[in-house]
Design a protein around this motif. Sequence first.
Motif, PDB file in Angstrom:
ATOM      1  N   MET A 139      -3.035   0.695  -2.040  1.00 33.56           N
ATOM      2  CA  MET A 139      -3.128  -0.373  -3.045  1.00 33.56           C
ATOM      3  C   MET A 139      -3.352   0.246  -4.421  1.00 33.56           C
ATOM      4  O   MET A 139      -4.235   1.096  -4.589  1.00 33.56           O
ATOM      5  CB  MET A 139      -4.284  -1.315  -2.705  1.00 33.56           C
ATOM      6  CG  MET A 139      -4.446  -2.484  -3.647  1.00 33.56           C
ATOM      7  SD  MET A 139      -5.669  -3.648  -3.009  1.00 33.56           S
ATOM      8  CE  MET A 139      -5.790  -4.799  -4.373  1.00 33.56           C
ATOM      9  N   SER A 140      -2.589  -0.141  -5.386  1.00 33.47           N
ATOM     10  CA  SER A 140      -2.696   0.408  -6.738  1.00 33.47           C
ATOM     11  C   SER A 140      -3.914  -0.148  -7.458  1.00 33.47           C
ATOM     12  O   SER A 140      -4.176  -1.352  -7.424  1.00 33.47           O
ATOM     13  CB  SER A 140      -1.445   0.079  -7.544  1.00 33.47           C
ATOM     14  OG  SER A 140      -1.620   0.389  -8.910  1.00 33.47           O
ATOM     15  N   PRO A 141      -4.683   0.721  -8.139  1.00 30.81           N
ATOM     16  CA  PRO A 141      -5.835   0.231  -8.911  1.00 30.81           C
ATOM     17  C   PRO A 141      -5.422  -0.474 -10.200  1.00 30.81           C
ATOM     18  O   PRO A 141      -6.234  -1.080 -10.875  1.00 30.81           O
ATOM     19  CB  PRO A 141      -6.613   1.521  -9.213  1.00 30.81           C
ATOM     20  CG  PRO A 141      -5.565   2.590  -9.224  1.00 30.81           C
ATOM     21  CD  PRO A 141      -4.564   2.181  -8.171  1.00 30.81           C
ATOM     22  N   PHE A 142      -4.145  -0.375 -10.549  1.00 30.43           N
ATOM     23  CA  PHE A 142      -3.666  -0.955 -11.807  1.00 30.43           C
ATOM     24  C   PHE A 142      -2.923  -2.274 -11.595  1.00 30.43           C
ATOM     25  O   PHE A 142      -2.166  -2.724 -12.437  1.00 30.43           O
ATOM     26  CB  PHE A 142      -2.740   0.037 -12.528  1.00 30.43           C
ATOM     27  CG  PHE A 142      -3.390   1.359 -12.797  1.00 30.43           C
ATOM     28  CD1 PHE A 142      -4.390   1.468 -13.751  1.00 30.43           C
ATOM     29  CD2 PHE A 142      -3.017   2.487 -12.074  1.00 30.43           C
ATOM     30  CE1 PHE A 142      -5.001   2.688 -13.995  1.00 30.43           C
ATOM     31  CE2 PHE A 142      -3.624   3.709 -12.320  1.00 30.43           C
ATOM     32  CZ  PHE A 142      -4.616   3.812 -13.279  1.00 30.43           C
ATOM     33  N   ALA A 152       0.489  -8.757  -5.944  1.00 33.15           N
ATOM     34  CA  ALA A 152      -0.562  -9.055  -4.969  1.00 33.15           C
ATOM     35  C   ALA A 152      -0.328  -8.234  -3.697  1.00 33.15           C
ATOM     36  O   ALA A 152       0.820  -8.050  -3.262  1.00 33.15           O
ATOM     37  CB  ALA A 152      -0.566 -10.544  -4.642  1.00 33.15           C
ATOM     38  N   PHE A 153      -1.452  -7.712  -3.084  1.00 35.40           N
ATOM     39  CA  PHE A 153      -1.394  -6.900  -1.867  1.00 35.40           C
ATOM     40  C   PHE A 153      -1.933  -7.690  -0.670  1.00 35.40           C
ATOM     41  O   PHE A 153      -2.932  -8.410  -0.793  1.00 35.40           O
ATOM     42  CB  PHE A 153      -2.275  -5.653  -2.016  1.00 35.40           C
ATOM     43  CG  PHE A 153      -1.606  -4.518  -2.719  1.00 35.40           C
ATOM     44  CD1 PHE A 153      -0.839  -3.612  -2.009  1.00 35.40           C
ATOM     45  CD2 PHE A 153      -1.761  -4.326  -4.082  1.00 35.40           C
ATOM     46  CE1 PHE A 153      -0.238  -2.536  -2.646  1.00 35.40           C
ATOM     47  CE2 PHE A 153      -1.163  -3.266  -4.723  1.00 35.40           C
ATOM     48  CZ  PHE A 153      -0.390  -2.361  -4.005  1.00 35.40           C
ATOM     49  N   PHE A 154      -1.296  -7.503   0.503  1.00 34.22           N
ATOM     50  CA  PHE A 154      -1.763  -8.160   1.719  1.00 34.22           C
ATOM     51  C   PHE A 154      -1.643  -7.184   2.893  1.00 34.22           C
ATOM     52  O   PHE A 154      -0.631  -6.473   3.024  1.00 34.22           O
ATOM     53  CB  PHE A 154      -0.943  -9.425   2.012  1.00 34.22           C
ATOM     54  CG  PHE A 154      -0.993 -10.442   0.913  1.00 34.22           C
ATOM     55  CD1 PHE A 154      -1.996 -11.399   0.884  1.00 34.22           C
ATOM     56  CD2 PHE A 154      -0.051 -10.417  -0.111  1.00 34.22           C
ATOM     57  CE1 PHE A 154      -2.053 -12.330  -0.142  1.00 34.22           C
ATOM     58  CE2 PHE A 154      -0.110 -11.345  -1.145  1.00 34.22           C
ATOM     59  CZ  PHE A 154      -1.118 -12.304  -1.159  1.00 34.22           C
ATOM     60  N   ASN A 155      -2.682  -7.138   3.738  1.00 30.78           N
ATOM     61  CA  ASN A 155      -2.653  -6.314   4.940  1.00 30.78           C
ATOM     62  C   ASN A 155      -1.517  -6.809   5.834  1.00 30.78           C
ATOM     63  O   ASN A 155      -1.493  -7.967   6.242  1.00 30.78           O
ATOM     64  CB  ASN A 155      -3.989  -6.422   5.678  1.00 30.78           C
ATOM     65  CG  ASN A 155      -4.071  -5.519   6.887  1.00 30.78           C
ATOM     66  OD1 ASN A 155      -3.075  -4.965   7.352  1.00 30.78           O
ATOM     67  ND2 ASN A 155      -5.279  -5.360   7.407  1.00 30.78           N
ATOM     68  N   GLU A 198      -5.825 -11.785   0.141  1.00 31.25           N
ATOM     69  CA  GLU A 198      -5.313 -10.714  -0.722  1.00 31.25           C
ATOM     70  C   GLU A 198      -6.382  -9.645  -0.931  1.00 31.25           C
ATOM     71  O   GLU A 198      -7.570  -9.954  -1.020  1.00 31.25           O
ATOM     72  CB  GLU A 198      -4.879 -11.296  -2.067  1.00 31.25           C
ATOM     73  CG  GLU A 198      -3.955 -10.407  -2.879  1.00 31.25           C
ATOM     74  CD  GLU A 198      -4.687  -9.380  -3.757  1.00 31.25           C
ATOM     75  OE1 GLU A 198      -4.031  -8.452  -4.242  1.00 31.25           O
ATOM     76  OE2 GLU A 198      -5.918  -9.524  -3.937  1.00 31.25           O
ATOM     77  N   GLY A 199      -5.937  -8.397  -1.028  1.00 28.90           N
ATOM     78  CA  GLY A 199      -6.850  -7.330  -1.396  1.00 28.90           C
ATOM     79  C   GLY A 199      -6.965  -6.227  -0.366  1.00 28.90           C
ATOM     80  O   GLY A 199      -6.243  -6.184   0.627  1.00 28.90           O
ATOM     81  N   GLU A 244      -3.337  -0.170   7.449  1.00 29.68           N
ATOM     82  CA  GLU A 244      -2.552   1.065   7.370  1.00 29.68           C
ATOM     83  C   GLU A 244      -1.399   0.909   6.373  1.00 29.68           C
ATOM     84  O   GLU A 244      -1.007   1.858   5.714  1.00 29.68           O
ATOM     85  CB  GLU A 244      -2.007   1.414   8.754  1.00 29.68           C
ATOM     86  CG  GLU A 244      -3.100   1.722   9.781  1.00 29.68           C
ATOM     87  CD  GLU A 244      -2.514   2.057  11.140  1.00 29.68           C
ATOM     88  OE1 GLU A 244      -1.263   2.104  11.244  1.00 29.68           O
ATOM     89  OE2 GLU A 244      -3.288   2.258  12.080  1.00 29.68           O
ATOM     90  N   HIS A 245      -0.892  -0.323   6.329  1.00 34.22           N
ATOM     91  CA  HIS A 245       0.192  -0.608   5.392  1.00 34.22           C
ATOM     92  C   HIS A 245      -0.049  -1.977   4.749  1.00 34.22           C
ATOM     93  O   HIS A 245      -0.677  -2.857   5.349  1.00 34.22           O
ATOM     94  CB  HIS A 245       1.545  -0.614   6.110  1.00 34.22           C
ATOM     95  CG  HIS A 245       1.895   0.698   6.731  1.00 34.22           C
ATOM     96  ND1 HIS A 245       2.308   1.795   6.011  1.00 34.22           N
ATOM     97  CD2 HIS A 245       1.890   1.096   8.049  1.00 34.22           C
ATOM     98  CE1 HIS A 245       2.556   2.800   6.824  1.00 34.22           C
ATOM     99  NE2 HIS A 245       2.291   2.404   8.082  1.00 34.22           N
ATOM    100  N   TYR A 246       0.461  -2.112   3.530  1.00 32.17           N
ATOM    101  CA  TYR A 246       0.326  -3.364   2.791  1.00 32.17           C
ATOM    102  C   TYR A 246       1.703  -3.930   2.460  1.00 32.17           C
ATOM    103  O   TYR A 246       2.694  -3.198   2.315  1.00 32.17           O
ATOM    104  CB  TYR A 246      -0.417  -3.150   1.466  1.00 32.17           C
ATOM    105  CG  TYR A 246      -1.873  -2.808   1.613  1.00 32.17           C
ATOM    106  CD1 TYR A 246      -2.848  -3.796   1.706  1.00 32.17           C
ATOM    107  CD2 TYR A 246      -2.291  -1.474   1.627  1.00 32.17           C
ATOM    108  CE1 TYR A 246      -4.191  -3.480   1.809  1.00 32.17           C
ATOM    109  CE2 TYR A 246      -3.635  -1.143   1.735  1.00 32.17           C
ATOM    110  CZ  TYR A 246      -4.582  -2.148   1.827  1.00 32.17           C
ATOM    111  OH  TYR A 246      -5.918  -1.827   1.940  1.00 32.17           O
ATOM    112  N   VAL A 247       1.726  -5.243   2.327  1.00 34.93           N
ATOM    113  CA  VAL A 247       2.877  -5.918   1.728  1.00 34.93           C
ATOM    114  C   VAL A 247       2.543  -6.138   0.251  1.00 34.93           C
ATOM    115  O   VAL A 247       1.528  -6.762  -0.074  1.00 34.93           O
ATOM    116  CB  VAL A 247       3.162  -7.268   2.411  1.00 34.93           C
ATOM    117  CG1 VAL A 247       4.152  -8.085   1.570  1.00 34.93           C
ATOM    118  CG2 VAL A 247       3.717  -7.053   3.810  1.00 34.93           C
TER     119      VAL A 247
END
Length: 473
Positions: A364-367, A373-376, A445-446, A452-455
């Motif tokens: 996941m990018s800190p920026f 948006a990130f999702f497991n 989200e988050g 292991e991987h995110y969408v």
Amino acid sequence: MLETKVEAFLSHHSFSLEDKKIVVGVSGGPDSLALLHYLLRQKEKQNITIVAAHVDHMFRGEESFEDAMFVKSFCEENEIPFEMARINIPEMMERTGKSSQVAAREARYDFFNEVMERYGFKLLALAHHGDDQIETMLMRFTRGSSGKARAGIPFLRPFHKGCIFRPFLSMTKKEIEEYCRINDLEPRLDPSNLKEVYSRNRFRKHVLPFLKSENRQVHEHFQRLSEDLQTDENYLQELTAEKMNRVIIKRVNSQVSIDTNVFRDMPMPLQRRGIQLILKYLYKRRPESLSAIHIDQIYSLIYSSNPSGKLDLPGGLKVVRSYSDCLFQFDLQSHDKYRLELTEPGSVYLPDGSSITLEIVDHMSPFLTECGAFFNIKNLEWPIVIRNRENGDKMSLKGMSGSKKVKDIFINSKVPISLRDIWPVITNGKGEILWLPGLKKSALEGISQAAEHYVLLTFKSNYLLGGTWNDER
């Protein structure tokens, strides 16, 4: 007397007749016949070329045709080229629903333009005089006109590829009639000029005599006022156009959107003119029913303490205020429903040109901004659905317990009403709302320790994101 006053008036406006090629609008009445005779006298003195143009509006049958033949005969006697048209204005009124004055004026000016183009002339001379100026300005004051309309009849104005000029604005009707008498001119008289069914005739019969009894030179004062108003208005219009460049958010053929906060920062004299500029841009032909009252209504809508409101203006123009956004648009329609799905990496495009992109990433990018948006990936129910809002939509918000209505999120985030039906709502396969791009993210989200991987979902739009509603908390 008339020649001296006209020459002084033309000199005041730095306008020379020398070497000019002029089409002269001639009805056969005292004013236009005097103008044609005056210009005929200047023909050799100033090397001018003139063509007379006459329109028979066919209101008075044989009588109006005789007016045309009178003008034709005068032109033949004086070796002036003559052009005429017979236009059935009563039939045009029935077909278009326009008033007699509007229909006649449009037909007349179209013919004058046709003659100018045929001869390659750039100037059209019309015989409006000082009394006409007083009547016009008073009628417009009474009607509630604003801006340049209050200035009455301009001496010079653009007309298609050329210009209209009016050399008799410094003269009174009485002076023109005296000129006709001295020069043995016997003009035709139109009996409709005596009918009080026309508002101009009522001003002419009842108001002008009183003003002239108070001051015989009142026409000169009105002409001076007209020129002052025109000069001031030209300057204010330039300032308004400059300021409105910062006020307008979006402008296309049938739509203008403005920032009301920036609009209210403009100087007061420019604000009403700014509204008029918008209406002039949107209306290809200004409706006769559009008046200063409508300007006041728009002004009140922009300054209302209520954050939203709507106006219906003549011709189908809608004005919709939503917080700091005010939209002017024709034929507002409900937006088409859309429902798009993503089951693998790729992009989909929304009807307004926005896009949603799906990627599979391992960190996941800190920026990350409000545009992503990130999702497991293990917790997602497929497919990813992108759609419009629906009645009763709710979502669980990141960092908060319970759920919140999407409608309330839009209101609290001050999303303009005009954008709410096209704003993308992103859900999982179970219908749970994951994300309102640029506004709110769900509890799903988050970062997840077990992931292991995110969408990664990314939203791109040049229109929806921007302004005060981009506040993702």
